[in-house]
Design an enzyme around this catalytic site. Structure first.
Site, PDB file in Angstrom:
ATOM      1  N   LYS A  45       2.776  -2.679   5.943  1.00 52.34           N
ATOM      2  CA  LYS A  45       2.984  -2.580   4.491  1.00 52.34           C
ATOM      3  C   LYS A  45       4.417  -2.186   4.152  1.00 52.34           C
ATOM      4  O   LYS A  45       4.945  -2.615   3.127  1.00 52.34           O
ATOM      5  CB  LYS A  45       1.978  -1.578   3.887  1.00 52.34           C
ATOM      6  N   TYR A  48      -0.943  -0.543  10.405  1.00 52.71           N
ATOM      7  CA  TYR A  48      -1.177  -0.763   8.965  1.00 52.71           C
ATOM      8  C   TYR A  48       0.024  -0.274   8.150  1.00 52.71           C
ATOM      9  O   TYR A  48       0.569  -1.013   7.318  1.00 52.71           O
ATOM     10  CB  TYR A  48      -2.458  -0.054   8.504  1.00 52.71           C
ATOM     11  N   SER A  69       0.860  -1.188   0.000  1.00 49.51           N
ATOM     12  CA  SER A  69       0.000   0.000   0.000  1.00 49.51           C
ATOM     13  C   SER A  69       0.893   1.232   0.000  1.00 49.51           C
ATOM     14  O   SER A  69       1.999   1.193   0.572  1.00 49.51           O
ATOM     15  CB  SER A  69      -0.883   0.025   1.245  1.00 49.51           C
ATOM     16  N   THR A  85     -13.058  -0.336  -2.728  1.00 46.05           N
ATOM     17  CA  THR A  85     -13.462  -1.653  -2.203  1.00 46.05           C
ATOM     18  C   THR A  85     -13.985  -1.444  -0.784  1.00 46.05           C
ATOM     19  O   THR A  85     -13.820  -0.359  -0.217  1.00 46.05           O
ATOM     20  CB  THR A  85     -12.254  -2.604  -2.125  1.00 46.05           C
TER      21      THR A  85
HETATM   22  N1  LIG Z   1      -8.784  -0.729  -1.002  1.00 46.78           N
HETATM   23  C1  LIG Z   1      -7.755   0.074  -0.902  1.00 46.78           C
HETATM   24  O1  LIG Z   1      -7.900   1.322  -0.976  1.00 46.78           O
HETATM   25  C2  LIG Z   1      -6.371  -0.467  -0.746  1.00 46.78           C
HETATM   26  C3  LIG Z   1      -5.293   0.414  -0.851  1.00 46.78           C
HETATM   27  C4  LIG Z   1      -4.009  -0.057  -0.698  1.00 46.78           C
HETATM   28  C5  LIG Z   1      -3.785  -1.402  -0.467  1.00 46.78           C
HETATM   29  N2  LIG Z   1      -4.849  -2.252  -0.364  1.00 46.78           N
HETATM   30  C6  LIG Z   1      -4.542  -3.661  -0.087  1.00 46.78           C
HETATM   31  O2  LIG Z   1      -5.157  -4.474  -1.062  1.00 46.78           O
HETATM   32  C7  LIG Z   1      -5.453  -5.763  -0.499  1.00 46.78           C
HETATM   33  C8  LIG Z   1      -6.894  -6.135  -0.814  1.00 46.78           C
HETATM   34  O3  LIG Z   1      -7.742  -5.196  -0.166  1.00 46.78           O
HETATM   35  P1  LIG Z   1      -9.214  -4.845  -0.661  1.00 46.78           P
HETATM   36  O4  LIG Z   1      -9.228  -3.426  -0.965  1.00 46.78           O
HETATM   37  O5  LIG Z   1      -9.649  -5.816  -1.690  1.00 46.78           O
HETATM   38  O6  LIG Z   1      -9.978  -5.044   0.723  1.00 46.78           O
HETATM   39  P2  LIG Z   1     -11.285  -5.878   1.102  1.00 46.78           P
HETATM   40  O7  LIG Z   1     -12.300  -5.761   0.039  1.00 46.78           O
HETATM   41  O8  LIG Z   1     -11.607  -5.439   2.489  1.00 46.78           O
HETATM   42  O9  LIG Z   1     -10.744  -7.394   1.120  1.00 46.78           O
HETATM   43  C9  LIG Z   1      -9.887  -7.851   2.117  1.00 46.78           C
HETATM   44  C10 LIG Z   1      -9.675  -9.337   1.912  1.00 46.78           C
HETATM   45  O10 LIG Z   1      -8.820  -9.832   2.956  1.00 46.78           O
HETATM   46  C11 LIG Z   1      -9.433 -10.985   3.533  1.00 46.78           C
HETATM   47  N3  LIG Z   1      -9.091 -11.121   4.944  1.00 46.78           N
HETATM   48  C12 LIG Z   1      -9.098 -10.181   5.911  1.00 46.78           C
HETATM   49  N4  LIG Z   1      -8.797 -10.731   7.106  1.00 46.78           N
HETATM   50  C13 LIG Z   1      -8.615 -12.056   6.877  1.00 46.78           C
HETATM   51  C14 LIG Z   1      -8.301 -13.166   7.707  1.00 46.78           C
HETATM   52  N5  LIG Z   1      -8.132 -13.032   9.039  1.00 46.78           N
HETATM   53  N6  LIG Z   1      -8.201 -14.381   7.139  1.00 46.78           N
HETATM   54  C15 LIG Z   1      -8.383 -14.548   5.814  1.00 46.78           C
HETATM   55  N7  LIG Z   1      -8.678 -13.544   4.981  1.00 46.78           N
HETATM   56  C16 LIG Z   1      -8.797 -12.314   5.508  1.00 46.78           C
HETATM   57  C17 LIG Z   1     -10.912 -10.728   3.395  1.00 46.78           C
HETATM   58  O11 LIG Z   1     -11.607 -11.952   3.534  1.00 46.78           O
HETATM   59  P3  LIG Z   1     -13.175 -12.011   3.983  1.00 46.78           P
HETATM   60  O12 LIG Z   1     -13.841 -10.836   3.328  1.00 46.78           O
HETATM   61  O13 LIG Z   1     -13.623 -13.306   3.425  1.00 46.78           O
HETATM   62  O14 LIG Z   1     -13.186 -11.908   5.457  1.00 46.78           O
HETATM   63  C18 LIG Z   1     -10.971 -10.150   1.998  1.00 46.78           C
HETATM   64  O15 LIG Z   1     -10.937 -11.172   1.050  1.00 46.78           O
HETATM   65  C19 LIG Z   1      -5.157  -5.650   0.996  1.00 46.78           C
HETATM   66  O16 LIG Z   1      -3.897  -6.214   1.270  1.00 46.78           O
HETATM   67  C20 LIG Z   1      -5.105  -4.149   1.241  1.00 46.78           C
HETATM   68  O17 LIG Z   1      -4.296  -3.800   2.346  1.00 46.78           O
HETATM   69  C21 LIG Z   1      -6.130  -1.840  -0.499  1.00 46.78           C
END
Ligand SMILES: NC(=O)c1ccc[n+]([C@@H]2O[C@H](COP(=O)([O-])OP(=O)(O)OC[C@H]3O[C@@H](n4cnc5c(N)ncnc54)[C@H](OP(=O)(O)O)[C@@H]3O)[C@@H](O)[C@H]2O)c1
Length: 263
Positions: free
Chosen positions: A165, A161, A148, A196
């Site tokens: 990262k 967080y 991130s 998301t």
């Molecule tokens: N969205 C953003 O703005 C953003 C920005 C920078 C980086 N990121 C990174 O991108 C990646 C994906 O994020 P996203 O935006 O797609 O977020 P999201 O929609 O909240 O998805 C998070 C995912 O992580 C899984 N997860 C969380 N805790 C878990 C656990 N204890 N065991 C197994 N799975 C777990 C969730 O599973 P369940 O839903 O099934 O619980 C879900 O599939 C993350 O690493 C995040 O830090 C996101």
């Protein structure tokens, strides 16, 4: 203009953690194609079935695993089992948790810090190492970490967080150097705000927001060409250069003045 192939048929087997999430599900759907096995990991059973159904409809063979990544040994055993079944060519470590210190609290909740450290750092580096060991014995493989832009900054309101990262980024670079000698390509993806559930919980502005679809498309391109690090959207690449000109004392002042909150 030459089109970059993002979905090479030679990649026969892909494991995605966080396949139930915004970015992970979008990647799963886009990678789904006949002749390819997708191993999808997530916690939410209903969502896992939904994503798997869509991927099957697109012709992929799908294996799902409902798993909580806070149990490290279970996850490590599962990785080895799934790799034996599917001989993974590509591992995408997409699962992640975010946290922001509540406005009225002195620190983050230690229980959340523990979970976050496990899901965002400990498990990705552990699973990557286990997969790399097996990929090296087969002579090739690709491993993708999702970091991130928060990892670029020491965020006082999101210490766990941002540090998870930046730690991940450090591991990815070290692993890329080491495993690269054995034909393992490591890519660190560094997103800004992606639309998301994770970012939707944030109160306030989400500058330079991109859709999950656009994020997945860009990630697939970076993975296809074996890019070491890919930061998006481009505005954060520019910020990264500009911030190098900011003196330390001013950087600290700016970081302390930042405010954030979440639902
Ligand atoms: N969205 C953003 O703005 C953003 C920005 C920078 C980086 N990121 C990174 O991108 C990646 C994906 O994020 P996203 O935006 O797609 O977020 P999201 O929609 O909240 O998805 C998070 C995912 O992580 C899984 N997860 C969380 N805790 C878990 C656990 N204890 N065991 C197994 N799975 C777990 C969730 O599973 P369940 O839903 O099934 O619980 C879900 O599939 C993350 O690493 C995040 O830090 C996101």
């Amino acid at each position: 203009m030459r089109e970059i192939p993002t979905n090479n048929a030679a990649t026969r087997s892909i494991l995605i953690t966080g396949a139930t999430g915004g970015i992970g599900a979008e990647l799963a759907k886009r990678y789904a194609r006949p002749g390819r096995t997708l191993v999808l990991w997530g916690r939410n059973a209903e969502r896992l079935t939904q994503v798997a159904t869509l991927c099957c409809a697109r012709g992929a063979a799908v294996i799902t695993r409902q798993i909580d990544l806070t149990d490290g040994q279970v996850a490590l055993d599962a990785l080895l089992e799934d790799d034996k079944r599917a001989s993974l060519d590509l591992l995408i470590l997409g699962a992640g948790l975010s946290d922001i210190k509540p406005a009225n609290a002195t620190t983050e909740d230690p229980k959340k810090v523990l979970q976050l450290a496990l899901v965002n750092y400990t498990l990705p580096v552990t699973l990557a190492t286990a997969a790399a060991q097996r990929m090296i014995s087969r002579g090739q493989g690709k491993i993708v970490f999702i970091g991130s832009v928060a990892g670029f900054y020491e965020l006082p309101f999101a210490a766990s967080y941002s540090s998870s990262k930046s730690g991940l980024a450090c591991f990815a670079e070290a692993a890329r150097l080491d495993w690269g000698r054995h034909n393992i390509k490591v890519t660190l993806i560094v997103p800004g705000f992606v639309d998301t559930p994770m970012s939707q919980r944030l109160k306030g502005a989400r500058p330079f927001l991109v859709s999950a679809g656009s994020a997945a498309r860009q990630i697939m391109q970076a993975v296809a060409i074996g890019q070491a690090e890919y930061v998006f959207p481009w505005q954060f690449r520019v910020l990264r250069i500009v911030e190098r000109l900011v003196p330390q004392f001013l950087r600290k002042k700016i970081l302390l003045s930042l405010k954030a909150d979440q639902d």
